[in-house]
Design a protein around this motif. Sequence first.
Motif, short mmCIF file in Angstrom:
data_model
loop_
_atom_site.label_atom_id
_atom_site.label_comp_id
_atom_site.label_asym_id
_atom_site.label_seq_id
_atom_site.Cartn_x
_atom_site.Cartn_y
_atom_site.Cartn_z
N LEU A 72 0.85 -1.18 0.00
CA LEU A 72 0.00 0.00 0.00
C LEU A 72 0.89 1.23 0.00
O LEU A 72 2.03 1.18 0.50
CB LEU A 72 -0.91 0.06 1.23
N ARG A 73 0.36 2.32 -0.51
CA ARG A 73 1.08 3.59 -0.47
C ARG A 73 0.18 4.64 0.17
O ARG A 73 -0.91 4.91 -0.33
CB ARG A 73 1.49 4.04 -1.87
N LEU A 74 0.67 5.22 1.26
CA LEU A 74 -0.05 6.29 1.93
C LEU A 74 0.51 7.64 1.48
O LEU A 74 1.71 7.78 1.23
CB LEU A 74 0.10 6.18 3.45
N SER A 75 -0.39 8.61 1.40
CA SER A 75 0.00 9.97 1.07
C SER A 75 -0.56 10.92 2.12
O SER A 75 -1.62 10.66 2.69
CB SER A 75 -0.53 10.38 -0.30
N CYS A 76 0.14 12.01 2.34
CA CYS A 76 -0.32 13.02 3.28
C CYS A 76 0.04 14.39 2.73
O CYS A 76 1.22 14.69 2.54
CB CYS A 76 0.29 12.83 4.65
N ALA A 77 -0.97 15.19 2.47
CA ALA A 77 -0.77 16.53 1.94
C ALA A 77 -0.96 17.55 3.04
O ALA A 77 -1.98 17.52 3.75
CB ALA A 77 -1.74 16.79 0.80
N ALA A 78 0.00 18.44 3.18
CA ALA A 78 -0.06 19.50 4.18
C ALA A 78 -0.43 20.82 3.53
O ALA A 78 0.01 21.12 2.43
CB ALA A 78 1.29 19.64 4.88
N SER A 79 -1.25 21.58 4.25
CA SER A 79 -1.62 22.90 3.77
C SER A 79 -1.60 23.87 4.93
O SER A 79 -1.68 23.47 6.10
CB SER A 79 -3.01 22.88 3.12
N GLY A 80 -1.47 25.14 4.61
CA GLY A 80 -1.52 26.16 5.65
C GLY A 80 -0.17 26.61 6.18
O GLY A 80 -0.10 27.49 7.03
N SER A 81 0.91 26.01 5.68
CA SER A 81 2.24 26.40 6.18
C SER A 81 2.82 27.50 5.31
O SER A 81 2.74 27.44 4.09
CB SER A 81 3.17 25.20 6.20
N ARG A 82 3.44 28.49 5.96
CA ARG A 82 4.09 29.58 5.23
C ARG A 82 5.56 29.28 4.99
O ARG A 82 6.17 29.87 4.10
CB ARG A 82 3.95 30.88 6.00
N PHE A 83 6.11 28.39 5.80
CA PHE A 83 7.52 28.05 5.69
C PHE A 83 7.67 26.56 5.50
O PHE A 83 6.71 25.81 5.58
CB PHE A 83 8.26 28.50 6.96
N SER A 84 8.89 26.13 5.23
CA SER A 84 9.15 24.70 5.06
C SER A 84 8.85 23.95 6.36
O SER A 84 9.18 24.43 7.45
CB SER A 84 10.61 24.50 4.66
#
Length: 115
Positions: A18-30
């Motif tokens: 299986l491959r899991l993905s996680c997308a982050a949003s809302g960050s202004r910096f790395s």
Amino acid sequence: QVQLVESGGGLVQPGGSLRLSCAASGSRFSINVMGWYRQGPGTQRELVARIASGGKTNYADSVKGRFTISRDNAKNTVYLQMNSLKSEDTAVYYCYAYYLLSDHWGQGTQVTVSS
């Protein structure tokens, strides 16, 4: 505030992938560190793998050689490729991010390994 959205969980037979993905949003910096934790039935949440923005990785001993973590910094997305899955990998998998001195968690995605 960082929002994390996981995808890719499901039911798989022992030995499968299986491959899991996680997308982050809302960050202004790395984002300094992204990773995956899991919590199985009746167990505490434990580290599976994590990866720093520079690419350094850490794995739990139980998944070394079977799981691979990677990230796309441009997309603020972290992946977990899981191969040779075992029944003991059954758990809710949580995406994690360490950002601006705070821990951030996704809502979790269920991975079930069963025949």
